[in-house]
Design an enzyme around this catalytic site. Structure first.
Site, PDB file in Angstrom:
ATOM      1  N   GLY A 277       2.149   2.082  -3.463  1.00  0.00           N
ATOM      2  CA  GLY A 277       1.281   2.343  -4.472  1.00  0.00           C
ATOM      3  C   GLY A 277       0.596   1.132  -5.245  1.00  0.00           C
TER       4      GLY A 277
ATOM      5  N   ASP B  47      -6.921 -29.795 -11.243  1.00  0.00           N
ATOM      6  CA  ASP B  47      -8.079 -29.921 -10.347  1.00  0.00           C
ATOM      7  C   ASP B  47      -9.031 -28.932 -10.648  1.00  0.00           C
ATOM      8  OD1 ASP B  47      -9.422 -29.859  -7.948  1.00  0.00           O
ATOM      9  OD2 ASP B  47      -8.458 -28.124  -7.094  1.00  0.00           O
TER      10      ASP B  47
ATOM     11  N   ASP C 185      -4.519   0.984  -3.002  1.00  0.00           N
ATOM     12  CA  ASP C 185      -4.799   1.874  -2.035  1.00  0.00           C
ATOM     13  C   ASP C 185      -5.206   1.266  -0.684  1.00  0.00           C
ATOM     14  OD1 ASP C 185      -3.910   3.727  -3.682  1.00  0.00           O
ATOM     15  OD2 ASP C 185      -5.989   4.040  -4.489  1.00  0.00           O
TER      16      ASP C 185
ATOM     17  N   VAL D 152      -7.319  -2.661   1.347  1.00  0.00           N
ATOM     18  CA  VAL D 152      -7.855  -4.071   1.118  1.00  0.00           C
ATOM     19  C   VAL D 152      -9.240  -4.024   1.784  1.00  0.00           C
ATOM     20  CG1 VAL D 152      -7.425  -6.285   2.051  1.00  0.00           C
ATOM     21  CG2 VAL D 152      -5.434  -4.874   1.279  1.00  0.00           C
TER      22      VAL D 152
ATOM     23  N   ILE E 275       0.898  -1.119  -0.093  1.00  0.00           N
ATOM     24  CA  ILE E 275      -0.158   0.099  -0.072  1.00  0.00           C
ATOM     25  C   ILE E 275       0.785   1.178  -0.065  1.00  0.00           C
ATOM     26  CG2 ILE E 275      -1.752   1.418   1.390  1.00  0.00           C
ATOM     27  CD1 ILE E 275      -2.868  -1.366   2.365  1.00  0.00           C
TER      28      ILE E 275
END
EC number: 2.7.11.1
Length: 510
Positions: free
Chosen positions: A244, A388, A247, A249, A241
């Site tokens: 940059g 899978d 911005d 989560v 973050i």
């Protein structure tokens, strides 16, 4: 000279000037000679006899009372009085020692003993007597209350209490529960009582609860069992973050058996998916089928680091050939950042969660054709087998386009069991689309032949034919790779890592 005579420091304490005694100069040979030593001893004896004669003349044979001094102190200084007294005491001691020399018992004058030697360290007899009396009274009272012998038991109803008494045991159980950390929080239990049955159940529950908490594989700062976000992962996200990359989560999109996916936003139009691999793979029971005998999968955190890097490399290969999949952005340790598949912060649904009753047969067939194309292109262009593939690892975007995800376990065609895993993927896909009512589906053998360009017989079991084909057509290199899977995986890993690097003048030399 006048100054020296008037100086008080130059005078003796007894009013006389000090006269320095000059010692005779004696050679070292005279000191070692026995004759010189004998002469010195004789001189000392003569001086002692002279002092004794002077004392006899001074005192005579008269006896001295306790109230009188042994010498006449008139006209004598303090020093002369002290010396005279000391000689008198020495004479008495010598006389007493001479008298008692023939006896085995020696008498010493009491006047030489200090007062502290005559005192004793024993305690006061009155205090000892009082203490002993109090102790006897205490034990007598305890014997009357807790006597077990019938001869010592007082007459009348019994008032003694044992440890099995209900009140005593109840208070003891309450005290143990209040001070025990393994049981439930009890609060203030002062004055309460617990019977033995309740106390035993509480203790058993406390022990089982503590054992259950200790069964966690890792500690809180290392484990990523639920949300896959531990302290190290949070620190890494904060660093990205600050750099940059994104911005913020926002939250969790989905969780799986080996990882969790988080949503990250850079602005209102750009979103990313952050895949965080769990450091404990307790739910991934069959992981050994994919990484058996691989030297990279010994340490749990080392496992997840390679697992994340492996998916990054597989996504890079698939994106290079134009397959519909998330675009890899960044990878670090057990965290992978890739493009977000969805609209307005909402993730695209999996094929498992799509409401197929609102789809027509042509739309279902179109979705199947896209999945079939993905499988063929992965095998022929990317030289990969998903291993899978199912309705859980395929996303359907709002424009009805299928994207494949979760390719961390995807393997190269050189893997000894790649065809077996491809057969399982085919069975999963055909079974799912048959269940949702997709028309004109091929059989397992037809789809397998379409993907691999092999000629398997329709009437026989596909898995048996694949295993037989693998045994008969395995080359010498494949046999060597199977006997040394770690070397094979390391070689493929280095080749892929070298192929994904950019053009560099030093590439040929590295």
């Amino acid at each position: 000279m006048a100054n020296c005579e008037n100086n008080p420091w130059k005078k003796n304490a007894w009013g006389k000037n000090e006269e320095t005694a000059e010692e005779p100069i004696v050679s070292f040979a005279d000191v070692l000679s026995e004759e010189f030593i004998e002469d010195l001893s004789v001189q000392e004896k003569l001086e002692e006899e002279r002092y004794m004669k002077q004392l006899d003349q001074m005192f005579g044979d008269t006896s001295v009372s306790d109230d009188q001094l042994p010498i006449n102190t008139e006209g004598m200084t303090d020093e002369e009085v002290a010396l005279a007294l000391q000689r008198h005491f020495d004479r008495e001691a010598d006389v007493a020692r001479a008298v008692g020399s023939s006896s085995s018992v020696h008498f010493t004058p009491d006047r030489y003993h200090p007062k502290t030697m005559q005192e004793t360290d024993s305690e006061n007899e009155d205090d000892d007597a009082l203490r002993q009396a109090a102790t006897d009274m205490l034990y007598a009272k305890l014997d009357e209350e807790n006597a077990t012998n019938s001869r010592l038991r007082p007459e009348g109803p019994s008032t003694s209490r044992t440890k099995h008494d209900t009140g005593v045991s109840g208070r003891r159980n309450a005290d143990k529960t209040f001070n025990d950390r393994n049981t439930l929080p009890t609060g203030d239990m002062v004055g309460d009582k617990l019977n033995n049955k309740v106390f035993n159940k509480l203790m058993a529950f406390g022990k089982s609860e503590s054992k259950r908490q200790m069964r966690n594989k890792d500690k809180e700062e290392k484990a990523t069992m639920d949300t896959s976000v531990d302290s190290d992962t949070r620190l890494l996200l904060l660093k990205w973050i600050n750099q940059g990359v994104f911005d913020s989560v926002d939250g969790i999109i989905a969780t799986g058996k080996e990882s969790a996916v988080l949503h990250a936003a850079q602005d209102s139009a750009t979103s990313y998916a952050i895949k965080v691999y769990k450091t404990t793979l307790s739910e991934f029971k069959n992981r050994s089928e994919y990484v058996k005998d691989d030297f990279r999968f010994k340490n749990p955190r080392g496992v997840l680091k390679i697992w994340a890097e492996r998916e990054f490399m597989n996504l890079s290969r698939m994106a290079k050939h134009g397959l519909p999949c998330p675009q890899p952005v960044k990878v670090r340790r057990n965290v992978l950042v890739m493009s977000f598949l969805g609209d307005q912060g909402l993730a695209a649904p999996r094929l498992k969660n799509v409401e197929w009753e609102f789809f027509t047969d042509d739309e279902r067939r179109n979705v199947y054709d896209q999945v079939q194309s993905i499988m063929c292109r992965m095998y022929k262009e990317c030289l990969l087998v998903h291993a899978d593939l199912s309705e859980f690892n395929l996303l359907l975007t709002p424009d009805n386009k299928v994207h494949v995800i979760d390719v961390s376990q995807a393997m190269d065609l050189s893997h000894p069991r790649s065809l077996q895993f491809l057969t399982r993927d085919i069975q999963n896909i055909i079974t799912f689309f048959t269940r949702i009512g997709t028309p004109n589906l091929p059989t397992y053998v037809q789809l397998f032949n379409l993907i691999t360009d092999l000629d398997m017989v329709e009437d026989h079991d596909l898995l048996v034919q694949v295993e037989q084909f693998s045994e008969e057509n395995r080359s010498v290199d494949l046999r060597h790779d199977k006997s040394r899977p770690a070397d094979m995986e390391l070689k493929k890993y280095n080749e892929e890592k070298k192929a994904n690097r950019g053009i560099s003048p030093a590439r040929e030399y590295n």
